[in-house]
Design a protein around this motif. Sequence first.
Motif, PDB file in Angstrom:
ATOM      1  N   ASP A  82      24.408   1.418  24.639  1.00  0.00           N
ATOM      2  CA  ASP A  82      24.032   2.321  23.565  1.00  0.00           C
ATOM      3  C   ASP A  82      22.517   2.460  23.601  1.00  0.00           C
ATOM      4  N   GLY A 397      31.550  -5.659  16.767  1.00  0.00           N
ATOM      5  CA  GLY A 397      30.364  -5.054  16.180  1.00  0.00           C
ATOM      6  C   GLY A 397      30.348  -5.234  14.685  1.00  0.00           C
ATOM      7  N   THR A 399      28.333  -3.585  10.807  1.00  0.00           N
ATOM      8  CA  THR A 399      27.323  -2.906  10.019  1.00  0.00           C
ATOM      9  C   THR A 399      26.735  -3.956   9.084  1.00  0.00           C
ATOM     10  N   VAL A 404      33.704  -5.496  12.706  1.00  0.00           N
ATOM     11  CA  VAL A 404      34.783  -4.791  13.390  1.00  0.00           C
ATOM     12  C   VAL A 404      35.348  -5.686  14.484  1.00  0.00           C
ATOM     13  N   LEU A 443      32.222  -2.053  21.763  1.00  0.00           N
ATOM     14  CA  LEU A 443      31.985  -1.139  20.657  1.00  0.00           C
ATOM     15  C   LEU A 443      30.504  -1.106  20.336  1.00  0.00           C
ATOM     16  N   SER A 444      30.029   0.073  19.961  1.00  0.00           N
ATOM     17  CA  SER A 444      28.679   0.218  19.436  1.00  0.00           C
ATOM     18  C   SER A 444      28.769   0.810  18.042  1.00  0.00           C
ATOM     19  N   VAL A 445      28.031   0.211  17.114  1.00  0.00           N
ATOM     20  CA  VAL A 445      27.966   0.717  15.749  1.00  0.00           C
ATOM     21  C   VAL A 445      26.694   1.543  15.616  1.00  0.00           C
ATOM     22  N   ARG A 446      26.860   2.799  15.201  1.00  0.00           N
ATOM     23  CA  ARG A 446      25.744   3.729  15.145  1.00  0.00           C
ATOM     24  C   ARG A 446      25.418   4.086  13.699  1.00  0.00           C
ATOM     25  N   ASP A 449      27.753   5.214   9.800  1.00  0.00           N
ATOM     26  CA  ASP A 449      29.139   4.758   9.929  1.00  0.00           C
ATOM     27  C   ASP A 449      29.848   5.447  11.096  1.00  0.00           C
ATOM     28  N   ARG A 450      29.145   5.578  12.187  1.00  0.00           N
ATOM     29  CA  ARG A 450      29.714   6.140  13.417  1.00  0.00           C
ATOM     30  C   ARG A 450      29.860   5.027  14.453  1.00  0.00           C
ATOM     31  N   TYR A 451      30.880   5.162  15.300  1.00  0.00           N
ATOM     32  CA  TYR A 451      31.179   4.140  16.289  1.00  0.00           C
ATOM     33  C   TYR A 451      31.478   4.801  17.630  1.00  0.00           C
ATOM     34  N   TYR A 453      33.476   3.520  21.127  1.00  0.00           N
ATOM     35  CA  TYR A 453      34.286   2.455  21.724  1.00  0.00           C
ATOM     36  C   TYR A 453      34.660   2.873  23.141  1.00  0.00           C
TER      37      TYR A 453
END
Length: 465
Positions: A82, A397, A399, A404, A443-446, A449-451, A453
């Motif tokens: 990411d 991941g 927040t 998650v 997974l990347s947490v953006r 609240d966007r992800y 995978y």
Amino acid sequence: MPREIRNLLCAAIAAAATTAGAVAVIAHADGDGTRKITGTVDAAPGLGWTVEARTVHGHESAQFRDPVYGSEYDWGMPGFLDLGDTAVALVGVPGGMALDDAHLVGVDADSGRIRWLSPAGDLAGCADSAVDATLVCFTPGWSDEPALVGYDLVTGEITRVPTEWGTFAIAATDDRLYVAEGSVENDDVRVHAGTLLDPDAHFTRAFDMGTGWDDTALPDALDVRHGQGLLTLGTDIAGFDLDTGDETWTAQVDGCSRVQPTLGALVVRVHVECDGLRVTGSDLLDGTGAVIAATDSAAAHSPAFDSPADDTVPVLLGDGAYDRATGDPVWSAPELVSVPREPDEYNANTRLGTVRAVLGDVALLTDHTAHTETGLDLRTGTRLWQNVPERSGTVLGHTEDLVVQSDFTGLWAMDVRTGDLEWDIPFLAVDNDPDALGDGGTLSVRPGDRYVYVSARSIIGLRPL
């Protein structure tokens, strides 16, 4: 991870290729094209887009891989990086020792649009973050023309910088590239800091340390993300100043022991006997290499994420928490250690650490013996909640308050402060092919609240409805 003598670089890296139609954006009444996933609660993110490896690459058997491990050998590690607005993954055809016909693909992390596709054959590895909006990788040190190879994050344009180095590890920060190279078997090792075009512009420092090639673990050999440089080769570890390269301390790890860097230029050293891989204790080394805390507990922790809120959050060793500045004990909690319910002559002394993630000022614990999941306040050691979960997965991941997890059936998010399940996304509700997403992924947490995978076969973008 074992590292063998590398093959010669045999594929010339060509100019970047651009593709456009490799992404399937899922239609929905929402203006941004996000589709609600069948059977999920309103709090769950929807499916914004999907990218398939076979569509991007053109070969039916193509798969995604983590660029950090390179393409010279196929380690079978699905993953991506990411890097701000761009998610970068390796894509190629598995089947032999190498990842065949390998390319790096840059995907717009918000829309799923393919930004670029660039050749990436026989890369020995890549940094896990970008420097100057460029992902820097390296070719095998044994090749006829060893080089650092940069990929522009916007265009995928390739910049190749020849070197005479036998590079074995690489790392990057926002404005600085770090390269470790030399003959590890002869204790003849150097670390350089600079840029892609001038990789030793800031410093070059020699280190009298080494190991056998088979014991050179990547990407763990070089770390620059925890307030100091850390070089780990076999049983030798050394700390160095990130600005000057000056060696600040050295230490040893015995037998099969391991080191885990953590916030505040600290290192947790876990003592492990090779015979039976028995843990005999852990200690905490400060930025001078001094041991400031120690425990003889047989329970050691290996959190998937070690993301403390700040340096006032203590470090966990065994069943206790220790101040990051002084090493003084702060509190202890039995929940940090899993013990056998019915001890016998074979397991009477077995103790396992339960920490699966450190998130802000909360620790997520899983005791597989007691079959419990627990949230622990890291500042006080107080139990915040405890559940008997229906399933246990891999922490992928988080927040600020959500963690998650994933198993082969799907993704789910839990409030780390309450233990409440917030949403659950079954993979079969996203793709009815059971092999599309459930074969392990990252997974990347953006922001917002966007992800993102990625599994071996697919990348999906999740975003609020």
